[in-house]
Design an enzyme around this catalytic site. Structure first.
Site, mmCIF file in Angstrom:
data_model
loop_
_atom_site.group_PDB
_atom_site.id
_atom_site.type_symbol
_atom_site.label_atom_id
_atom_site.label_comp_id
_atom_site.label_asym_id
_atom_site.label_seq_id
_atom_site.Cartn_x
_atom_site.Cartn_y
_atom_site.Cartn_z
ATOM 1 N N THR A 1 0.865 -1.190 0.000
ATOM 2 C CA THR A 1 0.000 0.000 0.000
ATOM 3 C C THR A 1 0.897 1.233 0.000
ATOM 4 O OG1 THR A 1 -0.011 0.056 2.396
ATOM 5 C CG2 THR A 1 -1.787 -1.169 1.341
ATOM 6 N N GLU B 1 -5.832 -3.531 -1.032
ATOM 7 C CA GLU B 1 -6.256 -4.675 -0.212
ATOM 8 C C GLU B 1 -7.426 -5.436 -0.822
ATOM 9 O OE1 GLU B 1 -5.478 -1.701 0.848
ATOM 10 O OE2 GLU B 1 -4.652 -1.674 2.870
ATOM 11 N N LYS C 1 -13.824 17.831 10.801
ATOM 12 C CA LYS C 1 -14.772 17.808 11.931
ATOM 13 C C LYS C 1 -15.039 19.241 12.362
ATOM 14 C CE LYS C 1 -12.763 13.453 13.179
ATOM 15 N NZ LYS C 1 -11.433 13.548 12.570
ATOM 16 N N TRP D 1 -19.478 16.256 10.607
ATOM 17 C CA TRP D 1 -18.468 15.972 9.589
ATOM 18 C C TRP D 1 -18.784 16.682 8.278
ATOM 19 C CZ3 TRP D 1 -17.483 9.940 9.937
ATOM 20 C CH2 TRP D 1 -16.846 9.671 11.162
#
Ligand code: AMP
Length: 541
Positions: A185, A330, A439, A444
């Site tokens: 990754t 993944e 935030k 959010w």
């Protein structure tokens, strides 16, 4: 009672044998740095992969060995993947855009013992060699005449190595769960993590990729993967294309608008795939040159959120279908694909665009849910957002040599690190990477949605939104904008454009104009770099 069907392990050499036997004459075309592209076929790729596999065995490489590639897309690179995996060893893609120390860290962590590389990357390999003591063979992907004059131990030309092997080499019978490929990754937080694909996961993922609502590869298609094979398992394209018997056009390192357009036209490419930054360059090139791409039917855009304006431009102006896709290393990597359903296809244009700008639906083989931080499942109402978790036969179950990193729960769900909503039609919308969420006052704000909207402004080339510290609200959004060449817009124009299209409290507190936005080695906006650059930024009161 057990079923009475044959036990036919799902292994990668079977995919190549299928392509060679039933689509043997279909071409693989590799762009050259100079001169005409090199042409080969699935039949030839299979014979040469057998030769290479046999040569590697003769030189003492064996099952489970990790064999690295540092290369852009070419037929030779594809042969390497199949040859290495076919012997039961593991192909490991290294990203040449990383720093040499990062590449060496990854190669050493993986335990790589051979390196195949593009000759024009020899300078990097010379820097890497002293840092990678485990590598005992260097193979330049060229013939003897093209061998770089590099001071490398045990260097051989790829064509010489292939010539050492036996074209009648028989692929060993492998268990389908044998390790097949390895890809790390990008590691924007902490060290990179290795994802170890199996033969079974790669074959099932390719079947998923070929299905009609996913990438929909067919034997009629000519596919040009712009996405490099070192990004997220090459999006599975080297396997899906062979399975479908598609023609492959492999662009090498030249991924600019003009070079790609030449290949699209000369090779009559029907289907292509890359991250949004590549398509930003392409749209600019098409606009500047007036080039038309009559053969290109479909562009798969993923790896980062595809702006709504980009979908509109390709579909309305150029008549090319855009399929927005979400995934990750993944997941081999396909997670969702934004192909339309009977219902969404019937929507008026603007609403269809809204649907297409979302990340899409999972194909069979991907399970998906959203949870709160305690792991409680949240409603699929299209409004509630939560941690996106996935399961499936092509989803990682653990990281390679890294037992500490465990985003996996007891039931096998993998926490993607993305925050998303799911709706009742099964459509997933990424609101943010968990670490990028802004935030503000306990609520959010989705940076992705503001970015997509800002990029619909006619003067905006690229936009990024980050959270900046605020004394009252904790964080507030800062919009960072790159303008199109020759265009101008003031802060007030941009904010006025956004106002009314998003919640009032989502409208950024400030807009800054920059010459360029930094991108990662896989072409994504580097929010960490932007956060560092604007760390002390004071918002207007
Ligand atoms: P990588 O493994 O490097 O491909 O990175 C995977 C991550 O890229 C995902 O977890 C997402 O955060 C992001 N990503 C990939 N595709 C999309 C997309 N279509 N929209 C938004 N984010 C995406």
């Amino acid at each position: 009672m057990k079923g009475l069907m044959q036990d036919w392990p799902l292994t990668v050499p079977k995919v190549l044998s299928h392509a060679a036997r039933f689509h043997g004459s279909r071409e693989l075309v590799s762009a050259a740095l100079e001169g005409a592209p090199a042409r080969t076929s699935w039949e030839s790729v299979e014979i040469r992969a057998r030769r290479l596999a046999s040569a590697l065995g003769r030189r003492g490489f064996s099952q489970g060995d990790r064999i690295a590639t540092l290369a852009f897309n070419s037929a030779r690179h594809i042969e390497c993947w199949y040859a290495v995996a076919g012997t039961g060893a593991v192909y490991h893609t290294l990203n040449p855009r990383l720093l040499p120390e990062q590449i060496a860290w990854i190669a050493n962590h993986a335990g790589d013992c051979a390196l195949f590389f593009d000759p024009f990357l020899a300078d990097i390999v010379v820097k890497l060699a002293p840092l990678m003591p485990g590598v005992r063979l260097y193979v330049a992907l060229t013939d003897r005449a093209g061998l770089p004059a590099a001071a490398l131990p045990d260097l051989i030309a790829y064509e010489d190595l292939v010539a050492e092997g036996d074209g009648n080499f028989a692929w060993p019978e492998l268990d389908e769960n044998t390790a097949c490929g390895l890809c790390y990754t990008s590691g924007t937080t902490g060290d990179p993590k290795g994802v170890l694909y199996s033969h079974r996961s790669n074959v099932l993922h390719a079947m998923m990729g070929c299905s009609a609502d996913t990438l929909a590869f067919t034997a009629k298609d000519t596919v040009l993967p712009v996405v490099p094979m070192f990004h997220a398992n090459g999006w599975g394209i080297p396997f899906a294309a062979a399975m479908a018997g598609a023609k492959l056009v492999l662009p090498g390192p030249r991924l600019d608008g003009a070079s790609l357009c030449r290949l699209f036209t000369e090779e009559k490419v029907t289907l292509t795939a890359a991250v949004p930054t590549v398509w930003l360059g392409m749209l600019r090139h098409l606009d500047e040159t007036g080039t038309r791409l009559p053969h290109l039917k479909k562009i798969v855009i993923g790896g980062a959120a595809c702006p709504r304006a980009m979908i509109d431009a390709f579909e309305r102006k150029h008549g090319i279908e855009v399929v927005h896709s979400w995934g990750m290393t993944e997941m081999s990597p396909i997670g969702t694909v934004g192909s339309l359903t009977a219902t969404t296809e019937a929507l008026p244009w603007e609403q269809r665009l809204d649907v297409k700008a979302r990340q899409g639906r999972p194909p069979f083989g991907v399970e998906m849910k959203i949870t709160d931080i305690e792991g409680r499942e949240l409603p699929r109402d299209g409004v509630t957002s939560g941690r996106l978790k996935v399961r499936g036969p092509a989803v990682a179950g653990a990281y390679f040599r890294n037992a500490d990193a465990s985003p996996f729960d007891a039931a096998g769900w993998f926490d993607t690190g993305d925050v998303a909503t799911l709706d009742q039609d099964g459509i997933m919308t990424v609101t943010d990477r968990a670490k990028d969420v802004i935030k503000s006052g306990g609520e959010w704000i989705s940076s992705i949605q503001i970015e997509s909207l800002a990029m619909s402004h006619p003067a905006v080339a690229e936009a990024a939104v980050i959270g900046v510290k605020h004394p009252k609200w904790d964080e507030r959004p800062l919009l960072i904008v790159v303008l199109k060449p020759g265009q101008s817009a003031a802060k007030g124009d941009i904010l006025a454009f956004l106002t009314g299209k998003i919640a009032k409290w989502w409208v950024p507190d400030e807009v800054v104009f920059v010459d360029s936005i930094p991108h990662s080695a896989t072409g994504k906006i580097q929010k960490t770099a932007l956060r560092e650059r604007f760390a002390g930024f004071v918002l207007p009161q």
